[in-house]
Design a protein around this motif. Structure first.
Motif, PDB file in Angstrom:
ATOM      1  N   MET A   2      13.947  -0.935  -4.499  1.00  0.00           N
ATOM      2  CA  MET A   2      14.783  -0.151  -5.711  1.00  0.00           C
ATOM      3  C   MET A   2      14.051   1.205  -5.988  1.00  0.00           C
ATOM      4  SD  MET A   2      17.676  -1.602  -6.695  1.00  0.00           S
ATOM      5  CE  MET A   2      18.592  -2.989  -5.956  1.00  0.00           C
ATOM      6  N   ILE A   3      12.734   0.849  -6.275  1.00  0.00           N
ATOM      7  CA  ILE A   3      12.080   2.091  -7.086  1.00  0.00           C
ATOM      8  C   ILE A   3      11.940   3.164  -6.019  1.00  0.00           C
ATOM      9  CG2 ILE A   3       9.985   2.692  -7.900  1.00  0.00           C
ATOM     10  CD1 ILE A   3       9.702  -0.160  -9.068  1.00  0.00           C
ATOM     11  N   LEU A   4      11.574   2.699  -4.741  1.00  0.00           N
ATOM     12  CA  LEU A   4      11.390   3.672  -3.650  1.00  0.00           C
ATOM     13  C   LEU A   4      12.643   4.519  -3.268  1.00  0.00           C
ATOM     14  CD1 LEU A   4       8.925   2.087  -1.329  1.00  0.00           C
ATOM     15  CD2 LEU A   4       8.675   4.272  -2.475  1.00  0.00           C
ATOM     16  N   HIS A   5      13.788   3.913  -3.621  1.00  0.00           N
ATOM     17  CA  HIS A   5      15.077   4.414  -3.294  1.00  0.00           C
ATOM     18  C   HIS A   5      15.758   5.450  -4.568  1.00  0.00           C
ATOM     19  CE1 HIS A   5      15.582   2.180   0.520  1.00  0.00           C
ATOM     20  NE2 HIS A   5      16.575   3.081   0.868  1.00  0.00           N
ATOM     21  N   GLY A   6      14.594   5.345  -5.562  1.00  0.00           N
ATOM     22  CA  GLY A   6      14.948   6.144  -6.501  1.00  0.00           C
ATOM     23  C   GLY A   6      16.104   5.749  -7.514  1.00  0.00           C
ATOM     24  N   VAL A   7      16.242   4.414  -7.660  1.00  0.00           N
ATOM     25  CA  VAL A   7      17.094   3.782  -8.353  1.00  0.00           C
ATOM     26  C   VAL A   7      16.512   3.615  -9.766  1.00  0.00           C
ATOM     27  CG1 VAL A   7      18.439   1.581  -9.078  1.00  0.00           C
ATOM     28  CG2 VAL A   7      18.233   2.381  -6.793  1.00  0.00           C
TER      29      VAL A   7
ATOM     30  N   LEU B 231       1.003  -1.240   0.173  1.00  0.00           N
ATOM     31  CA  LEU B 231      -0.080   0.066   0.022  1.00  0.00           C
ATOM     32  C   LEU B 231       0.878   1.228   0.017  1.00  0.00           C
ATOM     33  CD1 LEU B 231      -2.756  -1.102   2.294  1.00  0.00           C
ATOM     34  CD2 LEU B 231      -3.158  -0.612  -0.008  1.00  0.00           C
ATOM     35  N   VAL B 232       1.965   1.332   0.657  1.00  0.00           N
ATOM     36  CA  VAL B 232       2.957   2.474   0.703  1.00  0.00           C
ATOM     37  C   VAL B 232       3.308   2.476  -0.705  1.00  0.00           C
ATOM     38  CG1 VAL B 232       5.310   3.238   1.481  1.00  0.00           C
ATOM     39  CG2 VAL B 232       3.703   2.244   3.179  1.00  0.00           C
ATOM     40  N   PHE B 233       3.695   1.605  -1.363  1.00  0.00           N
ATOM     41  CA  PHE B 233       4.400   1.461  -2.542  1.00  0.00           C
ATOM     42  C   PHE B 233       3.130   2.084  -3.597  1.00  0.00           C
ATOM     43  CE2 PHE B 233       5.722  -0.431  -6.894  1.00  0.00           C
ATOM     44  CZ  PHE B 233       6.917   0.332  -6.905  1.00  0.00           C
ATOM     45  N   TYR B 234       1.920   1.584  -3.675  1.00  0.00           N
ATOM     46  CA  TYR B 234       0.873   2.051  -4.435  1.00  0.00           C
ATOM     47  C   TYR B 234       0.782   3.728  -4.305  1.00  0.00           C
ATOM     48  CZ  TYR B 234      -3.456   2.154  -7.060  1.00  0.00           C
ATOM     49  OH  TYR B 234      -4.586   2.427  -7.909  1.00  0.00           O
ATOM     50  N   LYS B 235       0.595   3.919  -2.719  1.00  0.00           N
ATOM     51  CA  LYS B 235       0.555   5.486  -2.685  1.00  0.00           C
ATOM     52  C   LYS B 235       1.670   6.414  -3.191  1.00  0.00           C
ATOM     53  CE  LYS B 235       0.052   8.972   0.830  1.00  0.00           C
ATOM     54  NZ  LYS B 235      -0.708   9.952   0.143  1.00  0.00           N
ATOM     55  N   TYR B 236       2.869   5.666  -2.937  1.00  0.00           N
ATOM     56  CA  TYR B 236       3.897   6.463  -3.687  1.00  0.00           C
ATOM     57  C   TYR B 236       3.917   6.603  -5.386  1.00  0.00           C
ATOM     58  CZ  TYR B 236       8.667   6.774  -5.637  1.00  0.00           C
ATOM     59  OH  TYR B 236       9.780   7.408  -6.442  1.00  0.00           O
TER      60      TYR B 236
END
Length: 535
Positions: A265-270, A36-41
């Motif tokens: 990875m995506i959340l860390h902006g890679v 859910l955090v990822f979807y919101k992001y």
């Protein structure tokens, strides 16, 4: 754009976990919360980009949602908007499926789980990068509630809590918070945590060592064949001066954990182009086999003493063929180590965490260790404290390996006593890590802490690398003074005499109704007065 609430990112995320914690264990609820955090992001990032693209201004994510809705349903702007979003992100969520819209539906009592499920599907089907990414988020699980209404209530409670956060603008803070959550889940999950998480201090230690001398390298490549949630890989960017150019290669057997690493990875902006991740069995089939196959750094925290196939056919596998024997079926430690070492560049550095058994066990493992030492492959052996991992309390070792070394000496560091004791675990602090890294760089013997063993010393010890053979941490006890002992003994005897006198005084006041008991009492008093009772 600002958050609606001043809650810290960490606290709000943990509050969200509280909603799920009573319903299932951490190894399960992490999938819901992180999904859910990822979807919101993804949703927030898309909305903010759309506002900037449309050259509008939005104070809150709700303002951005309204601007997006107007542009999306305006036939003059719709096509261009969708085309640009798909080019930028590969997805363009319909306005009614954004996280913000779904939370609004929850407030209006019109939310349906199928809308969120559709949002997940839209993201997953938009690109190979997101394929099956939400497959572990079972919105219809009975653990969320016995019926659709209760399941919906649980999910929307989590979403409302997360809605207080502005995830699009927190950058590294969000990545760090994600790491924090994974760490908290690891703590809650106990032994299951070893499957997906290496504690940050250990990641830091290993990252600093493998990056030594290569901090300024552009296009630095790092490989973790047992990557878990990717925390070991991602830690490297904190210590590189060219973090945006790092290429990450990672493989993970567990599909749920593999998805966690992809999100991480995506959340860390890679950048997508810098992610090279595979869901597969590292030992069963070699990967990568297409260029590049060798890397500047190899980082590994494999499952300790795991079982593996060890079929004879592996003796022809280039990863293992030059050693003539295979790691035993019951202990894959050296199979993991040799796999990683095979993929190390001639100029690279490898760091791997393993149980101490690999340092001294015989048979096939002893033969492999001898060949590695004969080749000068083992550079440093670091003994870590016990109870610093979530999945085991045993002490572990970090082994540093290199290729093309000029000599075959081995640096031993016994850092097993340097830690801070916390409630459930021992913890390596910055000063402990600094001491290890400085000792590694100086490569000099330090009494009771480090020793540089030349190759002859290794041979004398029959290629046994057990750390106490090389680093003597024995502390001699202070010599005992007989005069002091005599003084203490005299004092004790004096105290016993005084106690006996007091006891006799108390007993003199006692009388017995039975004549036989009185005789015994009188005899006991005589003994007390004579001082023949000793403690």
């Amino acid at each position: 754009m600002s958050s609606n609430n001043s809650k810290t990112l960490f606290q709000a995320l943990w509050n969200s976990a509280d909603i799920l914690r009573s319903k299932m264990d951490a190894s399960e609820y992490k999938n819901y919360l992180l999904g859910l955090v990822f979807y919101k992001y993804l949703s927030d990032r898309m909305l903010c980009f759309a506002v900037d693209m449309l050259e509008e201004k939005a104070e809150t994510i709700q303002d951005a949602q309204k601007i997006y809705e107007l542009a999306y349903y305006d036939l003059d702007t719709q096509k261009d908007l969708i085309d640009v979003l798909k080019e930028e992100f590969s997805y363009a969520l319909e306005p009614n499926l954004t996280f913000t819209a779904l939370v609004q539906k929850a407030h209006d009592m019109t939310f349906e789980l199928e809308d969120l499920a559709q949002g997940f599907r839209n993201i997953e089907q938009s690109s190979e990068l997101f394929e099956n990414l939400f497959e572990d988020v079972d919105l219809y699980s009975k653990k969320l509630g016995q019926n659709a209404s209760k399941q919906s209530k649980t999910i929307t409670a989590v979403m409302k809590e997360l809605d207080t956060l502005d995830l699009a603008h927190d950058g590294d803070a969000l990545g760090d918070a994600y790491e924090y959550l994974i760490g908290q889940f690891a703590s809650d999950s106990g032994k299951k945590a070893g499957e997906f998480y290496t504690p940050q201090p250990i990641s830091t230690l290993m990252s600093r060592i493998v990056l030594e001398g290569m901090k300024d390298k552009k296009g630095f490549s790092v490989y973790d064949p047992t990557m878990g949630s990717g925390s070991l890989l991602l830690n490297v960017k904190k210590y590189s001066n060219e973090p945006g150019t790092i290429n990450y290669f990672g493989q993970e057997l567990n599909t749920s954990t593999f998805n966690l690493a992809r999100m991480n990875m995506i959340l860390h902006g890679v950048d997508i182009a810098n992610q090279h991740l595979k869901n597969g069995d590292t030992l069963d089939a070699d990967w990568p086999v297409d260029e590049p196959t060798n890397f500047d750094a190899v980082l590994m925290n494999p499952p300790y003493s795991a079982k593996w196939g060890a079929e004879k056919g592996f003796l022809d596998d280039p990863r293992y063929s030059s050693y003539g024997v295979l790691a035993p079926k019951s202990k894959a430690d050296f199979a993991f180590l040799l796999h990683g070492y095979y993929h190390l560049k001639e100029s690279g550095t490898m760091a791997i965490v393993l149980p101490h058994g690999v340092l001294f066990r015989g048979a096939a493992e002893g033969k492999i260790r001898k060949i590695l030492l004969d080749n000068g492959a083992i550079d440093t052996v670091i003994g870590l404290p016990a109870n610093i991992f979530f999945n085991t309390s045993i002490p572990t070792t970090v082994i540093i390996l290199k290729k093309n070394r000029r000599n075959k000496d081995v640096l031993f560091i016994d850092a097993s006593q340097d830690f801070t004791k916390s409630k459930n675990q021992n913890k390596l602090e910055k000063q402990h890590i600094d001491k290890i890294v400085e000792t590694y760089l100086e490569r000099e013997s330090i009494e009771k802490y480090a020793h540089v063993a030349d190759f002859e010393e290794i041979i004398e010890n029959d290629y046994n690398l057990n750390i106490p053979r090389y680093v003597d941490t024995f502390e001699e006890e202070e010599p005992i003074s007989l005069v002091d002992v005599a003084k203490e003994l005299s004092q004790v005897q004096k105290e016993i005499k005084e106690a006996n006198t007091k006891l006799a005084e108390m007993f003199e006041d006692l009388t017995a109704t039975d004549p036989d008991v009185q005789v015994e009492l009188n005899q006991f008093l005589e003994i007390l007065k004579s001082g023949d009772i000793h403690g």
